[in-house]
Scaffold this motif. Structure first.
Motif, PDB file in Angstrom:
ATOM      1  N   TYR A   1      41.211  22.617  19.176  1.00 32.20           N
ATOM      2  CA  TYR A   1      42.615  22.197  19.192  1.00 32.20           C
ATOM      3  C   TYR A   1      43.416  22.825  20.330  1.00 32.20           C
ATOM      4  O   TYR A   1      44.545  22.447  20.584  1.00 32.20           O
ATOM      5  CB  TYR A   1      43.285  22.597  17.854  1.00 32.20           C
ATOM      6  CG  TYR A   1      42.976  24.008  17.413  1.00 32.20           C
ATOM      7  CD1 TYR A   1      43.671  25.098  17.906  1.00 32.20           C
ATOM      8  CD2 TYR A   1      41.942  24.251  16.498  1.00 32.20           C
ATOM      9  CE1 TYR A   1      43.369  26.388  17.518  1.00 32.20           C
ATOM     10  CE2 TYR A   1      41.626  25.544  16.099  1.00 32.20           C
ATOM     11  CZ  TYR A   1      42.338  26.603  16.613  1.00 32.20           C
ATOM     12  OH  TYR A   1      42.023  27.882  16.231  1.00 32.20           O
TER      13      TYR A   1
ATOM     14  N   ARG B   1      46.016  34.620  13.179  1.00 29.85           N
ATOM     15  CA  ARG B   1      46.070  33.554  12.174  1.00 29.85           C
ATOM     16  C   ARG B   1      44.669  33.252  11.671  1.00 29.85           C
ATOM     17  O   ARG B   1      43.729  33.197  12.477  1.00 29.85           O
ATOM     18  CB  ARG B   1      46.676  32.289  12.784  1.00 29.85           C
ATOM     19  CG  ARG B   1      48.154  32.410  13.095  1.00 29.85           C
ATOM     20  CD  ARG B   1      48.678  31.043  13.421  1.00 29.85           C
ATOM     21  NE  ARG B   1      50.077  31.060  13.795  1.00 29.85           N
ATOM     22  CZ  ARG B   1      50.715  29.983  14.263  1.00 29.85           C
ATOM     23  NH1 ARG B   1      50.039  28.834  14.412  1.00 29.85           N
ATOM     24  NH2 ARG B   1      51.976  30.037  14.576  1.00 29.85           N
TER      25      ARG B   1
ATOM     26  N   GLU C   1      43.899  30.417  10.528  1.00 35.28           N
ATOM     27  CA  GLU C   1      43.799  29.005  10.942  1.00 35.28           C
ATOM     28  C   GLU C   1      43.485  28.047   9.796  1.00 35.28           C
ATOM     29  O   GLU C   1      44.135  27.020   9.652  1.00 35.28           O
ATOM     30  CB  GLU C   1      42.796  28.782  12.087  1.00 35.28           C
ATOM     31  CG  GLU C   1      42.923  29.742  13.271  1.00 35.28           C
ATOM     32  CD  GLU C   1      44.250  29.649  14.038  1.00 35.28           C
ATOM     33  OE1 GLU C   1      45.101  28.838  13.681  1.00 35.28           O
ATOM     34  OE2 GLU C   1      44.419  30.455  14.990  1.00 35.28           O
TER      35      GLU C   1
ATOM     36  N   ILE D   1      49.960  20.557  17.398  1.00 31.50           N
ATOM     37  CA  ILE D   1      50.482  19.657  18.443  1.00 31.50           C
ATOM     38  C   ILE D   1      49.339  19.338  19.405  1.00 31.50           C
ATOM     39  O   ILE D   1      48.648  20.243  19.887  1.00 31.50           O
ATOM     40  CB  ILE D   1      51.659  20.302  19.217  1.00 31.50           C
ATOM     41  CG1 ILE D   1      52.787  20.693  18.238  1.00 31.50           C
ATOM     42  CG2 ILE D   1      52.190  19.348  20.286  1.00 31.50           C
ATOM     43  CD1 ILE D   1      53.963  21.418  18.889  1.00 31.50           C
TER      44      ILE D   1
END
Ligand code: 5AD
Ligand code: FES
Length: 348
Positions: free
Chosen positions: A63, A155, A157, A228
């Protein structure tokens, strides 16, 4: 249901699913989240100066725009002098926390990271230093801690193993990521974790599992933002996430974790022009503007259309002051550590 969430800091999986998937409770939930945030943190918003010191990365997360495999990315590294001057400039602007963030870049050895951390702490003794440099060994984490690092952002994730494998190549594992988080906690760091909202293949069940994992970890900081799309990644054809769902999750997090430091993230401000303000109104209490030199900012692109890549640090600082004030809160100058139970219980 919202009253019960505020009181018990918990709901059943089925109830969480309803909250996440429908907007039916949004108004009531945002109001409750704001009242919990005000009872713990008042109207205070903590600012963190983000120094994106390298966009080299050895990993290949599907990503992420600075993944190793993206040969279109123009790479840069800041040297120690540049990093210290970012911090100096940030200090003048009122920042008392510096977040050193980068890709996983072995160019920066443990000794160098320690030198950066201790250098900032020596120059600015009243500041906190946060590292956000990915997975490292327990030995490395201990060395950074010994050199003065206070906090660490990593994070998770996604806390679902199968979903994790859909987002990352085989060289990475959820086990290792979780082990890092537990090691960081054990050492004494204030730990931050979190996840992307609407990442490819994510289900509501995955998000509920993320919330359950956070309940187990009890991190001091929880960062979430919408996924995003970045055009130069294998996920180029997946749609970006929803601001609404992300804001809803900010509110759920505030009600489940009254004392957590929850940023209104840059990704949220990118997907919607008023995203960060709406995040603040739904329980977020931190903003993390960029302090990186303007010359390199446009290269630290985890996703497309990132905001503030052309603005000077001072411009973002002023802009945020205004935005936070208009949203009904106030930026405070200070380290902004997490409050704990001793500071007074939550009024619900
Ligand atoms: N969209 C939104 N967030 C992203 N991140 C990485 N790539 C993207 C993307 N395309 C997030 C990850 C990472 C954090 C630094 O940025 O969650 O942990
Ligand atoms: Fe960067 Fe508004 S926060 S310009």
């Amino acid at each position: 249901m919202i009253k019960r969430l505020a009181r018990n800091r918990n709901l059943s999986d089925g109830e969480l699913k309803t909250l996440i998937e429908t907007g039916d409770y949004d108004a009531e939930m945002f109001k409750a989240a704001d009242s919990v945030r005000r009872s713990v943190y008042g109207a205070d918003v903590y600012i963190r100066g983000l120094i994106e010191f390298t966009n080299y990365c050895k990993n290949d997360c599907y990503y992420c725009g600075i993944r190793h495999g993206n040969t279109n990315a123009k790479r840069y590294r800041l040297d120690l002098g540049q990093i210290f001057s970012c911090a100096e400039q940030g200090y003048e602007l009122g920042f008392r926390t510096f977040v050193l963030q980068g890709g996983e870049d072995p160019y920066y050895t443990d000794d160098m990271i320690c030198e950066i951390v201790s250098g900032i702490k020596r120059r600015h003794g009243d500041c906190a230093v946060t590292l956000s440099i990915g997975e490292r060994s327990e030995k490395s984490f201990r060395a950074y801690w010994a050199s003065g690092a206070d906090r660490y952002l990593l994070r998770h994730e996604t806390s679902d193993g199968a979903h994790y494998r859909m987002l990352h190549p085989d060289s990475m594992s959820l086990e290792n990521r979780k082990a890092c988080l537990w090691n960081l906690k054990k050492i004494g760091y204030q730990v931050g974790s979190g996840f992307m909202v609407d990442s490819p293949y994510q289900t509501t069940e995955n998000i509920i599992a993320d919330l359950r994992f956070l309940q187990e970890l009890q991190p001091s900081m929880i960062g979430i933002g919408p996924y995003i799309t970045h055009a130069d990644t294998p996920f180029r054809n997946f749609p970006s996430g929803s601001a609404e769902k992300c804001i809803r999750l900010v509110a759920i997090l505030r009600l489940m974790f009254p004392y957590a430091l929850i940023p209104a993230t840059t990704a949220l401000g990118t997907i919607a022009p008023d995203g960060r303000e709406r995040g603040l109104s739904a329980g977020a209490n931190v903003v993390m503007p960029n302090l990186s030199p303007t010359s390199v900012r446009k290269y630290y692109l985890l996703y497309d259309n990132k905001i503030c890549t052309g603005d000077e640090a001072a411009e973002c600082r002023n802009c945020l002051d205004v935005r936070v004030r208009l949203a009904g809160y106030k930026v405070v100058i200070g380290r902004g550590d997490a409050k704990t139970y001793e500071h007074g219980d939550v009024a619900v």
